[in-house]
Design a protein around this motif. Structure first.
Motif, PDB file in Angstrom:
ATOM      1  N   GLU A 118       0.817  -1.214   0.000  1.00 24.54           N
ATOM      2  CA  GLU A 118       0.000   0.000   0.000  1.00 24.54           C
ATOM      3  C   GLU A 118       0.852   1.266   0.000  1.00 24.54           C
ATOM      4  O   GLU A 118       0.373   2.330  -0.381  1.00 24.54           O
ATOM      5  N   ASP A 119       2.122   1.142   0.401  1.00 24.52           N
ATOM      6  CA  ASP A 119       2.987   2.315   0.386  1.00 24.52           C
ATOM      7  C   ASP A 119       3.591   2.570  -0.995  1.00 24.52           C
ATOM      8  O   ASP A 119       4.379   3.497  -1.171  1.00 24.52           O
ATOM      9  N   MET A 120       3.206   1.754  -1.984  1.00 22.96           N
ATOM     10  CA  MET A 120       3.758   1.899  -3.334  1.00 22.96           C
ATOM     11  C   MET A 120       2.702   2.262  -4.384  1.00 22.96           C
ATOM     12  O   MET A 120       3.045   2.466  -5.546  1.00 22.96           O
ATOM     13  N   VAL A 121       1.430   2.295  -3.992  1.00 22.96           N
ATOM     14  CA  VAL A 121       0.367   2.627  -4.946  1.00 22.96           C
ATOM     15  C   VAL A 121      -0.550   3.677  -4.353  1.00 22.96           C
ATOM     16  O   VAL A 121      -0.544   3.931  -3.143  1.00 22.96           O
ATOM     17  N   LEU A 122      -1.344   4.256  -5.223  1.00 23.37           N
ATOM     18  CA  LEU A 122      -2.253   5.319  -4.834  1.00 23.37           C
ATOM     19  C   LEU A 122      -3.516   5.185  -5.665  1.00 23.37           C
ATOM     20  O   LEU A 122      -3.444   4.842  -6.849  1.00 23.37           O
ATOM     21  N   GLU A 123      -4.654   5.440  -5.065  1.00 20.98           N
ATOM     22  CA  GLU A 123      -5.918   5.438  -5.803  1.00 20.98           C
ATOM     23  C   GLU A 123      -6.075   6.763  -6.530  1.00 20.98           C
ATOM     24  O   GLU A 123      -5.740   7.794  -5.968  1.00 20.98           O
ATOM     25  N   PRO A 124      -6.619   6.784  -7.719  1.00 20.14           N
ATOM     26  CA  PRO A 124      -6.892   5.644  -8.594  1.00 20.14           C
ATOM     27  C   PRO A 124      -5.623   5.138  -9.275  1.00 20.14           C
ATOM     28  O   PRO A 124      -5.581   4.032  -9.773  1.00 20.14           O
ATOM     29  N   GLY A 125      -4.583   5.956  -9.266  1.00 21.13           N
ATOM     30  CA  GLY A 125      -3.322   5.559  -9.874  1.00 21.13           C
ATOM     31  C   GLY A 125      -2.314   6.689  -9.823  1.00 21.13           C
ATOM     32  O   GLY A 125      -2.607   7.773  -9.326  1.00 21.13           O
ATOM     33  N   LEU A 126      -1.127   6.407 -10.324  1.00 18.88           N
ATOM     34  CA  LEU A 126      -0.033   7.379 -10.378  1.00 18.88           C
ATOM     35  C   LEU A 126       0.358   7.591 -11.821  1.00 18.88           C
ATOM     36  O   LEU A 126       0.324   6.653 -12.622  1.00 18.88           O
ATOM     37  N   VAL A 127       0.788   8.790 -12.125  1.00 11.06           N
ATOM     38  CA  VAL A 127       1.438   9.045 -13.398  1.00 11.06           C
ATOM     39  C   VAL A 127       2.911   9.256 -13.076  1.00 11.06           C
ATOM     40  O   VAL A 127       3.254  10.008 -12.169  1.00 11.06           O
ATOM     41  N   MET A 128       3.778   8.546 -13.791  1.00  5.88           N
ATOM     42  CA  MET A 128       5.222   8.722 -13.633  1.00  5.88           C
ATOM     43  C   MET A 128       5.764   9.218 -14.968  1.00  5.88           C
ATOM     44  O   MET A 128       5.562   8.577 -15.997  1.00  5.88           O
ATOM     45  N   ILE A 129       6.426  10.359 -14.908  1.00  7.47           N
ATOM     46  CA  ILE A 129       6.960  11.007 -16.106  1.00  7.47           C
ATOM     47  C   ILE A 129       8.480  10.862 -16.072  1.00  7.47           C
ATOM     48  O   ILE A 129       9.094  11.015 -15.014  1.00  7.47           O
ATOM     49  N   PHE A 130       9.070  10.587 -17.211  1.00  5.90           N
ATOM     50  CA  PHE A 130      10.503  10.334 -17.295  1.00  5.90           C
ATOM     51  C   PHE A 130      11.158  11.236 -18.319  1.00  5.90           C
ATOM     52  O   PHE A 130      10.540  11.609 -19.324  1.00  5.90           O
ATOM     53  N   ALA A 131      12.430  11.535 -18.072  1.00  4.81           N
ATOM     54  CA  ALA A 131      13.217  12.279 -19.059  1.00  4.81           C
ATOM     55  C   ALA A 131      13.474  11.374 -20.275  1.00  4.81           C
ATOM     56  O   ALA A 131      13.517  11.836 -21.406  1.00  4.81           O
ATOM     57  N   HIS A 132      13.637  10.064 -20.019  1.00  8.69           N
ATOM     58  CA  HIS A 132      13.863   9.064 -21.053  1.00  8.69           C
ATOM     59  C   HIS A 132      13.771   7.692 -20.400  1.00  8.69           C
ATOM     60  O   HIS A 132      13.693   7.586 -19.183  1.00  8.69           O
TER      61      HIS A 132
END
Length: 137
Positions: A118-132
C-alpha cells in the motif's frame, strides 16, 4: 517540525472503479531508466501529459486526480522522497505500468497493482513522467 503525515486509506478504495476499456487500450510499458523519473513536473509538462491522457480516452472522472498524482507531493510513502525511491527501486520492476501514448510517461493504476504494498500505490493511480527510458513491451 516538518509536514503533517499524509493519511492514506490502507484498504483499496472502491470509489474508483478501474476503467477496464481505457486501461486495456494502453500498451504495457517497461521503464529502463528509473533514475530518469521527474518527481516535480511543472505545470506545462503536467498539461502535456493530461492532454495525452484525455486523447487516449482516460475517463474525465479520474484525469485530474491522475495528473495531481504525477507530483511527488502526492505520492505514497514508498515513493515520497528521493531517498525512499532509491531504497525501493528494486521493487519498481514489479509495477504493472502502461504507456501514456506518445510520451515518456506511464500510468500505474491501483487496480492493476494490488500486489504492490500500500505504500507503493495510490488510488486511482499514479502518473510517472521520465526524461527518457520508457519502452512499450
Amino acid at each position: 517540525v516538518g509536514e503533517p503525515p499524509q493519511i492514506h486509506n490502507p484498504t483499496p478504495s472502491l470509489t474508483h472503479a478501474c476503467p477496464p476499456r481505457w486501461v486495456n487500450s494502453l500498451q504495457p510499458a517497461r521503464v529502463t531508466r528509473w533514475g530518469g523519473m521527474i518527481s516535480t513536473p511543472d505545470a506545462v509538462l503536467q498539461a502535456v501529459i493530461k492532454r495525452s491522457l484525455v486523447e487516449s480516452g482516460c475517463p474525465a472522472s479520474i484525469t485530474n486526480e491522475l495528473i495531481e498524482n504525477a507530483h511527488e507531493r502526492n505520492w505514497p510513502q514508498g515513493l515520497a522522497t528521493l531517498e525512499t525511491r532509491q531504497m525501493n527501486r528494486r521493487y519498481y520492476e514489479n509495477y504493472v505500468a502502461k504507456r501514456i501514448p506518445g510520451k515518456q510517461a506511464v500510468v500505474v493504476m491501483a487496480c492493476e497493482n494490488q500486489h504492490m504494498g500500500e505504500d507503493m500505490v495510490l488510488e486511482p493511480g499514479l502518473v510517472m513522467i521520465f526524461a527518457h527510458g520508457v519502452e512499450e513491451i
